[in-house]
Design a protein around this motif. Structure first.
Motif, PDB file in Angstrom:
ATOM      1  N   THR A   1       0.827  -1.212   0.000  1.00 57.41           N
ATOM      2  CA  THR A   1       0.000   0.000   0.000  1.00 57.41           C
ATOM      3  C   THR A   1       0.868   1.272   0.000  1.00 57.41           C
ATOM      4  N   PHE A   2       2.184   1.083  -0.182  1.00 59.62           N
ATOM      5  CA  PHE A   2       3.077   2.236  -0.360  1.00 59.62           C
ATOM      6  C   PHE A   2       2.614   3.005  -1.595  1.00 59.62           C
ATOM      7  N   LYS A   3       2.547   4.336  -1.509  1.00 61.81           N
ATOM      8  CA  LYS A   3       1.925   5.102  -2.597  1.00 61.81           C
ATOM      9  C   LYS A   3       2.818   5.346  -3.815  1.00 61.81           C
ATOM     10  N   GLY A   4       4.109   5.136  -3.667  1.00 58.49           N
ATOM     11  CA  GLY A   4       4.971   5.176  -4.843  1.00 58.49           C
ATOM     12  C   GLY A   4       5.030   3.792  -5.478  1.00 58.49           C
ATOM     13  N   GLU A   5       6.110   3.530  -6.224  1.00 56.85           N
ATOM     14  CA  GLU A   5       6.281   2.197  -6.820  1.00 56.85           C
ATOM     15  C   GLU A   5       7.071   1.307  -5.876  1.00 56.85           C
ATOM     16  N   TRP A   6       6.560   0.120  -5.667  1.00 51.80           N
ATOM     17  CA  TRP A   6       7.270  -0.866  -4.856  1.00 51.80           C
ATOM     18  C   TRP A   6       8.040  -1.794  -5.792  1.00 51.80           C
ATOM     19  N   TRP A   7       9.345  -1.758  -5.698  1.00 43.00           N
ATOM     20  CA  TRP A   7      10.182  -2.695  -6.454  1.00 43.00           C
ATOM     21  C   TRP A   7      10.541  -3.821  -5.487  1.00 43.00           C
ATOM     22  N   LYS A   8       9.972  -4.992  -5.744  1.00 38.36           N
ATOM     23  CA  LYS A   8      10.143  -6.103  -4.809  1.00 38.36           C
ATOM     24  C   LYS A   8      11.503  -6.758  -5.035  1.00 38.36           C
ATOM     25  N   PHE A   9      12.432  -6.457  -4.149  1.00 40.60           N
ATOM     26  CA  PHE A   9      13.784  -6.966  -4.302  1.00 40.60           C
ATOM     27  C   PHE A   9      13.781  -8.504  -4.311  1.00 40.60           C
ATOM     28  N   GLY A  10      14.525  -9.077  -5.259  1.00 35.28           N
ATOM     29  CA  GLY A  10      14.601 -10.531  -5.349  1.00 35.28           C
ATOM     30  C   GLY A  10      13.557 -11.139  -6.274  1.00 35.28           C
ATOM     31  N   SER A  11      12.564 -10.349  -6.682  1.00 36.15           N
ATOM     32  CA  SER A  11      11.539 -10.870  -7.590  1.00 36.15           C
ATOM     33  C   SER A  11      12.092 -10.861  -9.019  1.00 36.15           C
ATOM     34  N   GLU A  12      11.347 -11.442  -9.934  1.00 35.36           N
ATOM     35  CA  GLU A  12      11.835 -11.631 -11.294  1.00 35.36           C
ATOM     36  C   GLU A  12      12.351 -10.323 -11.926  1.00 35.36           C
ATOM     37  N   ASN A  13      11.613  -9.248 -11.772  1.00 33.45           N
ATOM     38  CA  ASN A  13      11.998  -7.985 -12.414  1.00 33.45           C
ATOM     39  C   ASN A  13      13.043  -7.170 -11.651  1.00 33.45           C
ATOM     40  N   TYR A  14      13.218  -7.500 -10.396  1.00 37.53           N
ATOM     41  CA  TYR A  14      14.139  -6.714  -9.550  1.00 37.53           C
ATOM     42  C   TYR A  14      15.027  -7.663  -8.762  1.00 37.53           C
ATOM     43  N   LYS A  15      15.648  -8.573  -9.485  1.00 39.67           N
ATOM     44  CA  LYS A  15      16.259  -9.691  -8.769  1.00 39.67           C
ATOM     45  C   LYS A  15      17.529  -9.346  -8.000  1.00 39.67           C
ATOM     46  N   ASP A  16      18.266  -8.337  -8.437  1.00 36.74           N
ATOM     47  CA  ASP A  16      19.460  -7.966  -7.670  1.00 36.74           C
ATOM     48  C   ASP A  16      19.791  -6.496  -7.916  1.00 36.74           C
ATOM     49  N   TRP A  17      20.873  -6.039  -7.274  1.00 37.27           N
ATOM     50  CA  TRP A  17      21.188  -4.611  -7.341  1.00 37.27           C
ATOM     51  C   TRP A  17      21.682  -4.178  -8.716  1.00 37.27           C
ATOM     52  N   SER A  18      22.251  -5.098  -9.492  1.00 38.20           N
ATOM     53  CA  SER A  18      22.709  -4.675 -10.819  1.00 38.20           C
ATOM     54  C   SER A  18      21.504  -4.399 -11.715  1.00 38.20           C
ATOM     55  N   VAL A  19      20.456  -5.211 -11.610  1.00 33.49           N
ATOM     56  CA  VAL A  19      19.229  -4.986 -12.381  1.00 33.49           C
ATOM     57  C   VAL A  19      18.568  -3.680 -11.935  1.00 33.49           C
ATOM     58  N   ILE A  20      18.487  -3.473 -10.641  1.00 37.22           N
ATOM     59  CA  ILE A  20      17.840  -2.267 -10.111  1.00 37.22           C
ATOM     60  C   ILE A  20      18.623  -1.016 -10.529  1.00 37.22           C
ATOM     61  N   SER A  21      19.929  -1.084 -10.459  1.00 40.44           N
ATOM     62  CA  SER A  21      20.748   0.067 -10.880  1.00 40.44           C
ATOM     63  C   SER A  21      20.499   0.388 -12.350  1.00 40.44           C
ATOM     64  N   ARG A  22      20.448  -0.644 -13.168  1.00 39.15           N
ATOM     65  CA  ARG A  22      20.238  -0.433 -14.600  1.00 39.15           C
ATOM     66  C   ARG A  22      18.868   0.208 -14.863  1.00 39.15           C
ATOM     67  N   LYS A  23      17.842  -0.319 -14.214  1.00 36.85           N
ATOM     68  CA  LYS A  23      16.490   0.240 -14.408  1.00 36.85           C
ATOM     69  C   LYS A  23      16.426   1.694 -13.955  1.00 36.85           C
ATOM     70  N   MET A  24      17.051   1.999 -12.828  1.00 34.80           N
ATOM     71  CA  MET A  24      17.017   3.365 -12.310  1.00 34.80           C
ATOM     72  C   MET A  24      17.736   4.306 -13.281  1.00 34.80           C
ATOM     73  N   ARG A  25      18.863   3.842 -13.818  1.00 36.02           N
ATOM     74  CA  ARG A  25      19.620   4.629 -14.808  1.00 36.02           C
ATOM     75  C   ARG A  25      18.777   4.876 -16.059  1.00 36.02           C
ATOM     76  N   GLU A  26      18.080   3.837 -16.504  1.00 32.23           N
ATOM     77  CA  GLU A  26      17.263   3.973 -17.716  1.00 32.23           C
ATOM     78  C   GLU A  26      16.145   4.985 -17.526  1.00 32.23           C
ATOM     79  N   ILE A  27      15.561   5.019 -16.338  1.00 25.71           N
ATOM     80  CA  ILE A  27      14.436   5.924 -16.088  1.00 25.71           C
ATOM     81  C   ILE A  27      14.903   7.366 -15.884  1.00 25.71           C
ATOM     82  N   TYR A  28      15.989   7.535 -15.161  1.00 25.91           N
ATOM     83  CA  TYR A  28      16.345   8.896 -14.721  1.00 25.91           C
ATOM     84  C   TYR A  28      17.653   9.475 -15.234  1.00 25.91           C
ATOM     85  N   PHE A  29      18.635   8.627 -15.478  1.00 20.42           N
ATOM     86  CA  PHE A  29      19.959   9.247 -15.616  1.00 20.42           C
ATOM     87  C   PHE A  29      20.653   8.880 -16.919  1.00 20.42           C
TER      88      PHE A  29
END
Ligand code: MG
Length: 154
Positions: A126-154
């Motif tokens: 029920t968090f009002k922003g986006e919940w990225w579930k760490f360890g799940s298929e789309n957010y499985k580790d920090w390298s994936v999360i870093s890449r996604k964050m870079r693609e969206i913002y930087f």
């Protein structure tokens, strides 16, 4: 004080800190059934966790570009976790990191853009922003999360 966007909350246990990696060590040195079953209730457990692979790199890459906060639920049976989580952050990320520590039993009370968190038992859904579930298929580790964050913002 104005914070940079995006505002990102990061969970500690099983997300920024490698909780499972420590369990064997603590179970092997347990002297009672209780110690064996609940290693996270032992003094020193939270302080001794190792960072999850890639977690510190994520912090270092995005600290200046965004607003990073730790948002961690305290372990109520182990009151030492309050100070040990703070000690852990100071050890790995210094005073800057320590100033970004929030302990809350509910994650949905905070306002932000992202919550990176492995669990779903304390308001993540029920968090009002986006919940990225760490360890799940789309957010499985920090390298994936870093890449996604870079693609969206930087
Ligand atoms: Mg967690």
């Amino acid at each position: 004080m104005k914070y940079k966007s995006p505002l990102i909350y990061i969970d500690m246990d099983h997300t920024f800190c490698d909780f499972n990696e420590s369990l064997d060590f603590w179970k092997q040195r347990a002297q009672t059934e209780i110690e064996y079953r609940y290693p996270w209730s032992q003094v020193g457990f939270f302080k001794a966790l190792l960072p999850m692979k890639g977690a510190i790199d994520f912090w270092n890459e995005f600290y200046d570009k965004s607003s990073l906060w730790f948002l961690t639920r305290p372990s109520l049976p182990n009151m030492h976790c309050y100070s040990e989580k703070a000690e852990w952050i100071r050890k790995y990320l210094g005073q800057e990191g320590l100033e970004r520590l929030i302990l809350s039993p509910r994650k949905d009370l905070l306002i932000g853009d992202y919550l990176i968190d492995d669990a779903e038992n304390c308001g993540q859904q029920t968090f009002k922003g986006e919940w990225w579930k760490f360890g799940s298929e789309n957010y499985k580790d920090w390298s994936v999360i870093s890449r996604k964050m870079r693609e969206i913002y930087f």
